[in-house]
Enzyme design. Structure first.
Site, PDB file in Angstrom:
ATOM      1  N   CYS A   1      80.357  43.136  12.750  1.00  0.00           N
ATOM      2  CA  CYS A   1      80.857  44.576  12.301  1.00  0.00           C
ATOM      3  C   CYS A   1      82.278  45.683  11.971  1.00  0.00           C
ATOM      4  O   CYS A   1      82.945  46.224  11.628  1.00  0.00           O
ATOM      5  CB  CYS A   1      79.867  45.263  12.665  1.00  0.00           C
ATOM      6  SG  CYS A   1      78.582  44.974  13.897  1.00  0.00           S
TER       7      CYS A   1
ATOM      8  N   ASP B   1      75.132  46.780  19.222  1.00  0.00           N
ATOM      9  CA  ASP B   1      73.637  46.342  18.650  1.00  0.00           C
ATOM     10  C   ASP B   1      72.590  45.331  18.554  1.00  0.00           C
ATOM     11  O   ASP B   1      72.221  45.211  19.861  1.00  0.00           O
ATOM     12  CB  ASP B   1      72.798  47.388  18.143  1.00  0.00           C
ATOM     13  CG  ASP B   1      72.904  49.558  18.970  1.00  0.00           C
ATOM     14  OD1 ASP B   1      74.591  49.522  20.209  1.00  0.00           O
ATOM     15  OD2 ASP B   1      72.623  50.373  18.259  1.00  0.00           O
TER      16      ASP B   1
ATOM     17  N   CYS C   1      80.117  49.864  13.714  1.00  0.00           N
ATOM     18  CA  CYS C   1      78.760  49.888  14.184  1.00  0.00           C
ATOM     19  C   CYS C   1      78.584  51.125  14.771  1.00  0.00           C
ATOM     20  O   CYS C   1      79.029  51.532  15.611  1.00  0.00           O
ATOM     21  CB  CYS C   1      79.745  48.821  15.219  1.00  0.00           C
ATOM     22  SG  CYS C   1      77.589  48.216  16.170  1.00  0.00           S
ATOM     23  N   ASP C   2      77.222  51.010  14.740  1.00  0.00           N
ATOM     24  CA  ASP C   2      76.401  52.040  15.689  1.00  0.00           C
ATOM     25  C   ASP C   2      77.218  52.870  16.125  1.00  0.00           C
ATOM     26  O   ASP C   2      77.217  54.727  15.076  1.00  0.00           O
ATOM     27  CB  ASP C   2      75.108  51.565  15.701  1.00  0.00           C
ATOM     28  CG  ASP C   2      74.718  50.855  15.107  1.00  0.00           C
ATOM     29  OD1 ASP C   2      74.745  50.738  14.592  1.00  0.00           O
ATOM     30  OD2 ASP C   2      73.174  50.774  15.541  1.00  0.00           O
ATOM     31  N   LYS C   3      77.179  52.733  17.119  1.00  0.00           N
ATOM     32  CA  LYS C   3      77.612  54.433  18.366  1.00  0.00           C
ATOM     33  C   LYS C   3      79.099  53.957  17.671  1.00  0.00           C
ATOM     34  O   LYS C   3      80.348  55.284  18.046  1.00  0.00           O
ATOM     35  CB  LYS C   3      77.564  53.597  19.873  1.00  0.00           C
ATOM     36  CG  LYS C   3      76.521  53.891  20.073  1.00  0.00           C
ATOM     37  CD  LYS C   3      75.063  54.199  19.657  1.00  0.00           C
ATOM     38  CE  LYS C   3      73.935  53.755  19.436  1.00  0.00           C
ATOM     39  NZ  LYS C   3      73.705  52.660  18.980  1.00  0.00           N
TER      40      LYS C   3
ATOM     41  N   CYS D   1      75.239  46.477   9.357  1.00  0.00           N
ATOM     42  CA  CYS D   1      74.026  45.930   8.976  1.00  0.00           C
ATOM     43  C   CYS D   1      74.003  46.579   7.772  1.00  0.00           C
ATOM     44  O   CYS D   1      73.974  47.824   7.382  1.00  0.00           O
ATOM     45  CB  CYS D   1      73.263  46.095  10.055  1.00  0.00           C
ATOM     46  SG  CYS D   1      73.379  45.729  11.461  1.00  0.00           S
TER      47      CYS D   1
ATOM     48  N   GLU E   1      67.138  50.728  22.634  1.00  0.00           N
ATOM     49  CA  GLU E   1      66.615  51.279  21.273  1.00  0.00           C
ATOM     50  C   GLU E   1      65.653  50.120  21.967  1.00  0.00           C
ATOM     51  O   GLU E   1      65.734  48.984  21.867  1.00  0.00           O
ATOM     52  CB  GLU E   1      67.357  50.264  20.352  1.00  0.00           C
ATOM     53  CG  GLU E   1      69.099  51.335  19.683  1.00  0.00           C
ATOM     54  CD  GLU E   1      69.510  51.249  18.509  1.00  0.00           C
ATOM     55  OE1 GLU E   1      69.458  50.220  18.270  1.00  0.00           O
ATOM     56  OE2 GLU E   1      70.345  52.101  17.957  1.00  0.00           O
TER      57      GLU E   1
ATOM     58  N   SER F   1      65.918  51.427  17.020  1.00  0.00           N
ATOM     59  CA  SER F   1      66.518  51.009  15.766  1.00  0.00           C
ATOM     60  C   SER F   1      67.396  51.449  14.658  1.00  0.00           C
ATOM     61  O   SER F   1      65.572  52.330  14.251  1.00  0.00           O
ATOM     62  CB  SER F   1      67.427  48.987  15.369  1.00  0.00           C
ATOM     63  OG  SER F   1      68.330  48.934  14.638  1.00  0.00           O
TER      64      SER F   1
END
Length: 571
Positions: free
Chosen positions: A54, A86, A127-129, A199, A449, A474
């Protein structure tokens, strides 16, 4: 660009006047010219690291952003912050660090900007956060800012079909159920993730990238190109140039991120069947802007917004497909035409949403997105729930889900590891409601998650089952999985009072979740309840658990703009 007057900019405190000669000597030591020292300083922050794919393309994009800043008359100052990815943290104690990293990212960007008196910010995250963390810092600092997504990964190929990392998580469940060989699982893991990028489905990273465009902090189309496509570098260059234009026009993030803009952001989540994590991150971002916008406000937008984009995991396509079909602007065009967006919100282009979309036409010949006259579903892909089991709300992703009603007995676990082990043993019955508690913001701590558990269930082919937790899911989760249940068990919420066999009723159409227990019975159980002993007595996770608020308000650790005495941008 015309030279900007630094007399009102934060960087005047480190570059102007005889008393700042020692400070200027440091800049000369780094090769800056006198002219560059007296230009506006622009922080170019990225979450680059080698933790996961990521993030590995972010530093490349930062170089293009720096060039854009420089060509537009500013002096870029690059720095990096952390990420917790994650996909690596999932399924073990490492996931406790994930949500905490959002706060650390926001704090570290704030402290770097404050400590060095930078005037504007280009933030690059993958990435996510890291996406909400970076945008929280922008809203907290309120200096002119542009957000840039690092881009998604290209689809992997397995036996002639497109796959993502979620197929591997689900493959673990298929393997445990005897439906996939060890050789196929190994082949899948070797080919599912072909290179750099986040992702590829409409999981949390791509959901929040769409949010960045819809809320107005990112340039139109910039969330679309995959990480390895060099078009990303063009957007990075434009972000660098654009932030200098925002600085000249004194357009700040809180001018852009109004209450109406947050409603636009929630609408794009609903329309794409996005991650339930958006219901955690949007309230946290709103808090930084001094706007009250909690889980129920997000859910109200979800309820009135049609589901339009068929994206994995609930649909057919990945982020690259959506970009090639017309990107976020085309979906926003459909929502605007349908009356589901506020077109008068300002954006980082210096134009409103409606002005940005003026020349965008909806293309009916592509397969990824639909217009509002022909939605995949009349209401959004994410639903808020409330009831005696979730007085402070809960959230469930229903995109592509047919199993919207469930009544069954509770099977209670006090941590994810115990639940995952039971699923691996197939130690459950169809019809059960698997309850994973003490995984909330305080109880985890860190609100883990549950993808390992939900993916294993899906891979085993179980449909008549539900899972609820005070933790998170997730964006890749599918199935009837309810997260963010509040109050959490650690705060004495009803989820902490459940016992095996209690009958739970979930109605994702009506937006309710209840346990078939009387108020009197719940009150008696509450008298006997004792909180779990905290998992940590020191360190960052202990500090987070001590300060974090409920999921309803975004699991935030600070009061935000509503309580600030002076904004950084005004120093």
């Amino acid at each position: 660009m015309t030279n900007l007057d630094k007399s009102k900019l934060p960087s005047r405190h480190v570059t102007e006047g005889a008393e700042r000669a020692p400070h200027r000597s440091y800049y000369y030591a780094m090769g800056l010219s006198e002219e560059e020292i007296h230009r506006p300083f622009v922080g170019v922050a990225s979450c680059w690291n080698e933790a996961a794919p990521c993030n590995i393309a972010l530093m490349r994009q930062a170089q293009s952003a720096k060039r854009g800043v420089k060509e537009a008359g500013g002096t870029p100052r690059e720095f990096c912050t952390i990420t917790v990815t994650d996909g690596i943290a999932m399924g073990h104690e490492g996931m406790k660090s994930s949500l905490v990293s959002r706060e650390v990212i926001a704090d570290s960007v704030e402290l770097t900007m404050r400590g060095h008196c930078y005037d504007a910010l280009v933030g690059i995250a993958g990435c996510d956060k890291s996406l909400p963390g970076m945008m929280m810092a922008m809203l907290r600092l309120n200096v002119p800012s542009i957000f840039l997504y690092g881009g998604s990964i290209m689809p992997g190929k397995f036996k002639g079909r497109d796959v993502t990392v979620v197929d591997i998580f689900e493959g673990v469940g298929q393997f445990s159920a005897g439906k996939m060989s060890a050789e196929d699982l190994h082949d899948l893991e070797c080919h599912a993730c072909p290179g750099a990028g986040a992702c590829g489905g409409q999981f949390t990273a791509n959901t929040m990238a769409c949010v960045a465009e819809a809320i107005g902090l990112a340039l139109p189309y910039s969330s679309g190109p995959p990480a390895e496509i060099l078009a990303r570098d063009d957007f990075a260059l434009k972000a660098g140039e654009g932030v200098m234009a925002l600085l000249a026009g004194r357009i700040r993030p809180r001018d852009i991120c109004t209450r109406a803009a947050f409603e636009n952001a929630a609408a794009i989540v609903a329309a794409t069947g996005g991650s339930t994590n958006a219901a955690l991150h949007l309230p946290a971002m709103a808090n930084e802007a001094g706007i009250a916008f909690d889980l129920f406000d997000v859910a109200a937008v979800f309820k009135r917004t049609p589901y339009l984009a068929s994206l994995k995991p609930g649909g057919e396509f990945v982020a690259k497909d959506m970009w090639e079909a017309g990107g976020v602007p085309m979906l926003m065009r459909a929502l605007l035409d349908g009356g589901f967006l506020h077109g008068d919100c300002m954006t980082v282009t210096g134009k409103t949403v409606a002005e940005n979309l003026r020349d965008v036409k909806f293309n009916p010949d592509q397969k990824v997105m639909r217009d509002c006259s022909n939605p995949l579903a009349p209401t959004g892909g994410v639903v808020g729930l409330k009831g005696n089991l979730a007085p402070e709300g809960a959230i469930v992703k229903v995109a592509g889900l047919e199993h919207l009603h469930h009544r069954g007995p509770a099977r209670v676990f006090d941590c994810e590891e115990d639940a995952f082990a039971a699923v691996q043993r197939r130690d459950y019955r169809e019809g059960d409601v698997i309850v994973i508690r003490y995984e909330g913001p305080k109880g985890g701590p860190g609100m883990r998650e549950m993808l390992s558990t939900t993916a294993a269930l899906y891979g085993q082919g179980v449909e008549n089952i539900a899972l609820i937790t005070d933790g998170r899911f997730s964006g890749a989760t599918r199935g009837l999985c309810v997260g963010h249940v509040g109050p959490e068990a650690m705060d004495g919420g009803p989820i902490g009072l459940l016992r095996d066999g209690d009958v739970i009723v979930i109605d994702a159409e009506a937006g309710t979740m209840d346990v078939e227990l009387s108020d009197a019975e719940l009150a008696e159980r509450r008298k006997a309840w004792k909180p779990k002993v905290p998992s940590f007595g020191s360190g960052a996770l202990w500090r987070f658990a001590k300060n974090v608020g409920p999921a309803r308000h975004g699991a935030i650790t600070a009061p935000g703009a509503a309580s600030e005495v002076r904004c950084y941008a005004d120093i």
